[in-house]
Scaffold this motif. Structure first.
Motif, PDB file in Angstrom:
ATOM      1  N   UNK A  46       3.129   6.107  -5.506  1.00  0.00           N
ATOM      2  CA  UNK A  46       2.758   6.329  -6.905  1.00  0.00           C
ATOM      3  C   UNK A  46       1.660   7.377  -6.992  1.00  0.00           C
ATOM      4  N   UNK A  47       0.726   7.327  -6.028  1.00  0.00           N
ATOM      5  CA  UNK A  47      -0.452   8.173  -6.122  1.00  0.00           C
ATOM      6  C   UNK A  47      -0.218   9.629  -5.734  1.00  0.00           C
ATOM      7  N   UNK A  50      -0.975   2.692 -18.928  1.00  0.00           N
ATOM      8  CA  UNK A  50      -1.077   2.074 -17.605  1.00  0.00           C
ATOM      9  C   UNK A  50      -2.271   1.128 -17.550  1.00  0.00           C
ATOM     10  N   UNK A  80       0.843  -1.202   0.000  1.00  0.00           N
ATOM     11  CA  UNK A  80       0.000   0.000   0.000  1.00  0.00           C
ATOM     12  C   UNK A  80       0.875   1.248   0.000  1.00  0.00           C
ATOM     13  N   UNK A  89      -9.599   0.982  -4.494  1.00  0.00           N
ATOM     14  CA  UNK A  89      -8.998  -0.076  -5.302  1.00  0.00           C
ATOM     15  C   UNK A  89      -8.721  -1.306  -4.449  1.00  0.00           C
ATOM     16  N   UNK A  90      -8.320  -1.071  -3.199  1.00  0.00           N
ATOM     17  CA  UNK A  90      -8.066  -2.200  -2.295  1.00  0.00           C
ATOM     18  C   UNK A  90      -9.357  -2.967  -2.008  1.00  0.00           C
ATOM     19  N   UNK A 140      -8.617  -2.461 -10.283  1.00  0.00           N
ATOM     20  CA  UNK A 140      -7.566  -1.853  -9.458  1.00  0.00           C
ATOM     21  C   UNK A 140      -6.686  -0.959 -10.317  1.00  0.00           C
ATOM     22  N   UNK A 175      -2.126  -2.971 -17.151  1.00  0.00           N
ATOM     23  CA  UNK A 175      -2.707  -3.698 -16.018  1.00  0.00           C
ATOM     24  C   UNK A 175      -3.782  -4.664 -16.500  1.00  0.00           C
ATOM     25  N   UNK A 219      -6.140   7.787 -10.093  1.00  0.00           N
ATOM     26  CA  UNK A 219      -5.360   8.471  -9.058  1.00  0.00           C
ATOM     27  C   UNK A 219      -4.196   9.217  -9.702  1.00  0.00           C
ATOM     28  N   UNK A 258      -7.193   4.908  -3.593  1.00  0.00           N
ATOM     29  CA  UNK A 258      -6.372   3.740  -3.256  1.00  0.00           C
ATOM     30  C   UNK A 258      -7.173   2.777  -2.379  1.00  0.00           C
ATOM     31  N   UNK A 276       4.771   2.082 -14.367  1.00  0.00           N
ATOM     32  CA  UNK A 276       4.301   2.879 -15.495  1.00  0.00           C
ATOM     33  C   UNK A 276       3.497   4.082 -15.046  1.00  0.00           C
ATOM     34  N   UNK A 277       3.751   4.553 -13.850  1.00  0.00           N
ATOM     35  CA  UNK A 277       3.027   5.715 -13.339  1.00  0.00           C
ATOM     36  C   UNK A 277       3.279   6.951 -14.165  1.00  0.00           C
ATOM     37  N   UNK A 317      -6.191   3.075 -10.023  1.00  0.00           N
ATOM     38  CA  UNK A 317      -4.875   3.682  -9.833  1.00  0.00           C
ATOM     39  C   UNK A 317      -4.575   4.665 -10.971  1.00  0.00           C
ATOM     40  N   UNK A 326       3.160  -3.014 -12.831  1.00  0.00           N
ATOM     41  CA  UNK A 326       2.421  -1.883 -13.394  1.00  0.00           C
ATOM     42  C   UNK A 326       2.808  -0.564 -12.740  1.00  0.00           C
ATOM     43  N   UNK A 377       1.876   2.020  -3.391  1.00  0.00           N
ATOM     44  CA  UNK A 377       0.773   2.618  -4.148  1.00  0.00           C
ATOM     45  C   UNK A 377       0.600   4.082  -3.776  1.00  0.00           C
ATOM     46  N   UNK A 378       0.761   4.379  -2.490  1.00  0.00           N
ATOM     47  CA  UNK A 378       0.625   5.774  -2.058  1.00  0.00           C
ATOM     48  C   UNK A 378       1.722   6.621  -2.705  1.00  0.00           C
TER      49      UNK A 378
END
Lengths: 365, 399, 295
Positions: free
Chosen positions: A159-160, C158, A153, C279-280, C203, C162, C210, C276, A363-364, C207, A360, A156-157
């Motif tokens: 990336x976000x 992206x 997580x 998505x989880x 998901x 995915x 996001x 996020x 690829x942000x 993302x 994946x 992911x954060x």
């Protein structure tokens, strides 16, 4: 598991699930026809969608080339090595060189920007690779699944988080922090080659170091997630065998995991590098945004190609001759070429591990 | 329907008659300037004109039809000069409060963007501290620079150990040497010699400049070129962005806002900042007295700005494009300028054209936009009447 | 561990070896901390700067010059997100399906290569092209559609990636079983493959959203900025969005302006955090369609 699709089979295609409805021959035939059409249509339709990325890529390249061509012709190969960035005297009478109009005594050189781009990205790698690999090892080998999910997580954060927020943090928090705490050290670094680069005044909150650190944090998820996936792929039999031979954890990492994942991690790092090269906003906010000068210390203000395009594009349109805009397009092409070289390098290195090794997250934006 | 039409007419007339004062004043100024060749100065003549024409405002209402605010929905975008941004942020809420059918977005992007956005049509009103260059007007013949107010530029600094209320004396030539890296410390003899009696602490100078294409940069580099023609003028010159000499630590900041914030956190900095940021710099940053052509050191006070503006009033050409830097007034502040709105003559529709005209006419009007209450908030001065007439004349070309 | 009694020398070596372990885990632990710490620091800073000045009117009032609220920017960001979700979602998922299910080897290499190259194109380049080609070239001026297209170009790779990975993760036995039962291709895709891959696809889609809400560079030159609620005209429809105030006002020397920047950052963090979490949740709910260990 079978219960998932067992009910679906009882329905005729297209009847959209009301099991009680009786089967008519006609509706079955319609449904079959529809199914047959759909069978053929879906590859076509999705194929069209699959062509979209190519079309977009071609459009971007064509527009960029079209814009840049006059600049490429005028600036020549020296564009890559010159340092002076002079938009010319906009209030003078425009001159024509080889049929291209521009302000008098313009001079465009991309070298400081190319160097700034490479320096900040290299710094980012130096920071991101050890953190990513170290974290990946402990996440896979040591942490219980619940905690390793949390680590996922976290990635992911990372990336976000929008790049302007990284920039905001860099300029308001990290920059002042670094300049305050490193000022004392930086003054005492010996004045000898190489180390000299780490010596000198730390100036304010902006500069190469801050940009590099921010970029480093931004590319951690790319390198860390790929490293994690690669380390997970190391067969447990190899690790168990090594442990049975009496190897310590450190030896397992060094002798089993590292050789197994090395080139994949290098590939992921190069992929992270590609991301750092093209990052725009965070660098534009933290670099100091000076044009035409190269950094003489790690604390120097600098600039990168991407940050220059974003900060100069709108004022470039004020150049009545339109030449500066074309130069920025050429700069964009240079950046794309550098990024592509990186990505292809990464692909070559990752090839041995199959494409799926690239997570994946790599690829942000 | 009739009712609505009538009330609209009333609305028009109320606004129109007030605007008429401005426009007719302008027209009268031209007349006065032409006919009264004996009058001591055009400034005096125009002052006279302003006071006398208000009464006869109703005479040429027909020529003002085009300035009346539109009643249909008008959506305008203003972008450009960060120096003008605080001004527009005062004007726009007042204007849109009165004319709710107008939607106006303001953005602080830099004069370069103001000019380019007006040129390529992405914004209807560009704000610029610099007038249009030859190449810009050649590339976009429809583009006009309409003077709208008088602004000035401060030279600010942040020297640890020196009170911000101490106004150092600086000359353009010294500032030029600072920006070229030839003077690197605040207690350099060249600076201390100008400031007898002031103890200036030793501190490295960090010159700040703008990273974006900026009218402020144009004004500042014009001063440096005018005061140091063989040095700055010969090697760098004036432009909205120039090739800044490589001075260690020199910083580029985005917009006037960035200059203020950057200077606040950078000890030893020197920066050029638009007067509209005075309330943000006051008490925090030092403000320099700049030597004018007559050798006097002046602060950008309203009187010094007005004095400098007056010395240019008669020479403003019909195109509006003129530099007001380093002028002849003996008690004038040497870095002042016309703030311009860059507008394309050809607008996408009559409604938009009418919207722009009426909004800008409102801004120019000393009863609406250009009230002293509004302008003093940002340190601006109203246009001299002769410049108003230039502006009104340019406004009339928008179609 | 050692069966034979260790000599003193061997003991020393063993101690060194276990010390190597300790050091390694320490270093790795520090690395993990170095990964987690910036997240806490960044988000903590965003919240710490935003909370003291938070007013609900930031959500209800539009921006007025360099003050006021952010309602139009919040709305603009959500609208752009929805537009990207639809345009890029359909295109990206479609492209991903094709790459995973239908593409022949050679064309797959080409298409996949293009997708990866597009992913590597810096976002400011997309902004440049969006501005010169759409805003200026096609005379759209600043336009919500130009903005949505620019963002789409950025997130399509992206989403395609995915989707493709998720579909490839579906065990071949699923398909084979369905084929053996005589299901049509389209049904296998709809009822088996997509359903099994739905967790990964959705998901990825979330993302991607996001990522799109956090973009700035491509929007500066396509959406520009507006203090009014978004309109949907193709021409001249600038949009406000939450990253703009951060970039424009973070160093503006007026308090109301810096509040706009800090509150925008706060809203963005909340929005990204919500995405996020969504998505989880989605991945947990939908992963029941997958055999153990594949979700």
């Amino acid at each position: 598991m079978t219960t998932v699709f067992a009910p679906e089979l009882e329905k005729a295609p297209g009847s959209n699930g009301s099991p009680g409805r009786p089967f008519h021959m006609l509706s079955l035939r319609v449904a079959r026809l529809w199914g047959a059409c759909a069978d053929r249509a879906v590859p076509w339709v999705t194929g069209v969608f699959a062509v979209v990325p190519i079309a977009v890529l071609v459009a971007i390249t064509v527009v960029l080339f079209h814009e840049a061509l006059p600049a490429i012709r005028i600036n020549g190969i020296g564009f890559l090595t010159r340092s002076r960035w002079d938009v010319g005297s906009g209030y003078g009478i425009p001159i024509k060189v080889h049929g291209v109009e521009m302000a008098p005594h313009t001079s465009y050189g991309a070298w400081p920007l190319i160097l700034g781009t490479l320096e900040s990205s290299a710094l980012a790698l130096v920071i991101a690779v050890p953190i990513s690999v170290g974290a990946a090892i402990i996440v896979v080998e040591k942490l219980p699944p619940r905690l390793s999910r949390w680590a996922g997580i976290c990635l992911e954060v990372l990336v976000g988080i929008p790049s302007v927020i990284y920039g905001l943090w860099g300029i308001l928090t990290l920059g002042p922090f670094l300049s305050k705490h490193l000022a004392g050290i930086a003054d005492h670094v010996p004045d000898v080659p190489v180390l000299r680069f780490f010596r000198g005044p730390t100036y304010g909150a902006e500069g190469l170091l801050v940009s590099g650190v921010v970029l480093g944090i931004m590319i951690i998820p790319i390198i860390a997630s790929t490293s994690r996936d690669l380390i997970r792929q190391v067969p447990s039999s190899a690790k168990e065998g090594a442990r049975a031979l009496g190897m310590t954890d450190f030896e397992v990492v060094r002798k089993v995991i590292w050789p197994w994942t090395r080139s994949g991690i290098v590939g992921a790092s190069v992929l992270g590098l590609g991301r750092a090269l093209g990052e725009t906003m965070a660098v534009a906010m933290t670099s100091g945004a000076v044009l035409g000068t190269t950094a003489h210390s790690i604390f120097s203000h600098m600039n990168t190609i991407a940050a220059t395009i974003v900060s100069q594009l709108d004022s470039a349109f004020a150049d009545g001759t339109g030449f500066e805009v074309k130069v920025l397009a050429e700069l964009g092409l240079v950046l794309i070429v550098i990024t592509l070289l990186c990505n292809f390098g990464a692909k070559l290195l990752l090839k041995r591990f199959g494409a799926s090794a690239i997570a994946p997250a790599a690829m942000g934006n | 329907m009739v009712e609505r039409g009538r009330s609209e007419t009333r609305m028009y007339r109320a606004f129109g008659s007030k605007l008429a004062a401005v426009s007719v004043a302008g027209i009268a100024v031209i007349a006065a300037a032409c006919s009264s060749s004996k009058s001591p100065s055009t400034t005096a003549a125009s002052k006279q004109a302003t006071t006398t024409t208000a009464a006869s405002a109703a005479t040429s209402l027909s020529s003002l039809e085009s300035y009346l605010p539109s009643t249909s929905k008008v959506s305008l975008t203003e972008t450009g000069s960060s120096l003008m941004y605080p001004m527009f942020n005062i004007w726009v809420p007042q204007f849109t409060k009165q004319w709710g059918n107008y939607q106006i977005t303001t953005a602080s992007t830099g004069s370069g963007t103001g000019i380019s956005s007006a040129a390529n049509g992405t914004a209807q009103i560009g704000a610029s501290d610099a007038y249009l260059s030859t190449s810009q007007t050649t590339a976009n013949p429809g583009l006009m620079d309409i003077p709208i107010v008088i602004s000035a530029q401060m030279v600010n600094y942040n020297i640890p150990g020196l009170s911000s209320s101490t106004n150092l004396k600086l000359t353009g030539a010294v500032v030029s040497k600072i920006y070229q890296g030839k003077i690197t410390n605040w207690n350099d003899p060249a600076i201390t010699a100008l400031n007898p009696g002031v103890t200036i602490p030793s501190h490295v100078i960090v010159p700040l400049h703008r990273s974006d294409g900026s009218g402020d940069t144009f004004l500042f580099t014009t001063l440096l070129t005018d005061t140091d023609p063989s040095g700055w003028g010969a090697s760098i010159g004036e432009n909205t962005s120039v090739t800044w000499p490589n001075v260690p630590g020199a910083l580029a900041e985005n917009g006037n806002g960035g200059m203020v914030s950057g200077c606040k956190v950078t000890p030893g900095c020197i920066a050029y900042i638009g007067i509209s940021y005075l309330s943000q710099t006051q008490g925090v940053l030092g403000e320099a007295q700049i030597q004018n052509k007559s050798g006097n050191f002046e602060l950008p006070t309203p009187a010094a700005i007005a004095a400098e503006a007056a010395s240019f009033a008669s020479s403003t050409p019909a195109s509006g494009a003129i530099s007001l830097i380093y002028g002849p007034a003996s008690d004038g502040y040497p870095i002042i300028n016309y703030e311009y709105t860059i507008v394309n003559k050809q607008q996408s529709s009559a409604t938009v054209a009418q919207g722009i005209k009426s909004f800008l006419a409102w801004c120019l009007d000393s009863r609406y936009g250009a009230t002293s209450a509004n302008l003093s908030q940002v340190g601006f001065q109203p246009l001299p009447p002769s410049a108003i007439s230039v502006a009104v004349n340019l406004l009339s070309k928008i179609g | 561990m050692t069966l034979v009694a260790a000599t003193p020398h061997e003991k020393g070596v063993n101690r060194a070896r276990t010390a190597g372990d300790t050091i390694m885990w320490l270093v790795c632990g520090l690395a993990l901390a170095a990964l987690v710490l910036p997240i806490i620091w960044i988000i903590g800073q965003v919240i710490a700067r935003a909370i003291p000045h938070f007013r609900w009117s930031f959500l209800t009032q539009p921006t007025i010059g360099n003050g006021g609220g952010l309602s139009q920017a919040v709305l603009g960001t959500l609208v752009l997100m929805a537009m990207v979700g639809v345009i890029a979602g359909v295109t990206g998922v479609g492209a991903g399906i094709y790459l995973a299910e239908y593409a022949r080897r050679r064309s797959a290499i080409l298409l996949r290569g293009a997708t990866e190259v597009l992913a590597g194109v810096p976002s400011i380049i997309v902004g440049y092209v969006g501005f010169t080609a759409l805003a200026i070239g096609l005379k759209w001026k600043f336009s919500i559609w130009a903005a949505a297209i620019a963002l789409t170009a950025i997130v399509i790779p992206y989403i395609a990636k995915t989707t493709e990975l998720a579909l490839r993760g579906v065990p071949g036995s699923f398909r084979e079983g369905a084929e053996a039962l005589g299901m049509r291709d389209i049904l296998i895709l709809r009822r088996i493959s997509l359903r099994a891959a739905s967790s990964g696809i959705i998901t990825g889609l979330i993302m991607a959203l996001a990522i799109s809400v956090g973009e700035t560079a491509p929007l500066l030159y396509t959406a520009f900025w507006s203090v009014h609620n978004p309109t949907f005209g193709l021409h001249n429809s600038p949009v406000g969005y939450l990253t703009y105030p951060i970039w424009t006002f973070y160093n503006y020397p007026v308090k109301s302006a810096t509040y706009l920047a800090t509150e925008s950052a706060f809203f963005l963090v909340i929005l990204v955090g919500a995405l996020i979490i969504a998505s989880r949740l989605v991945s947990r709910r939908l992963s029941r369609y997958m055999p153990l260990g594949q979700g």
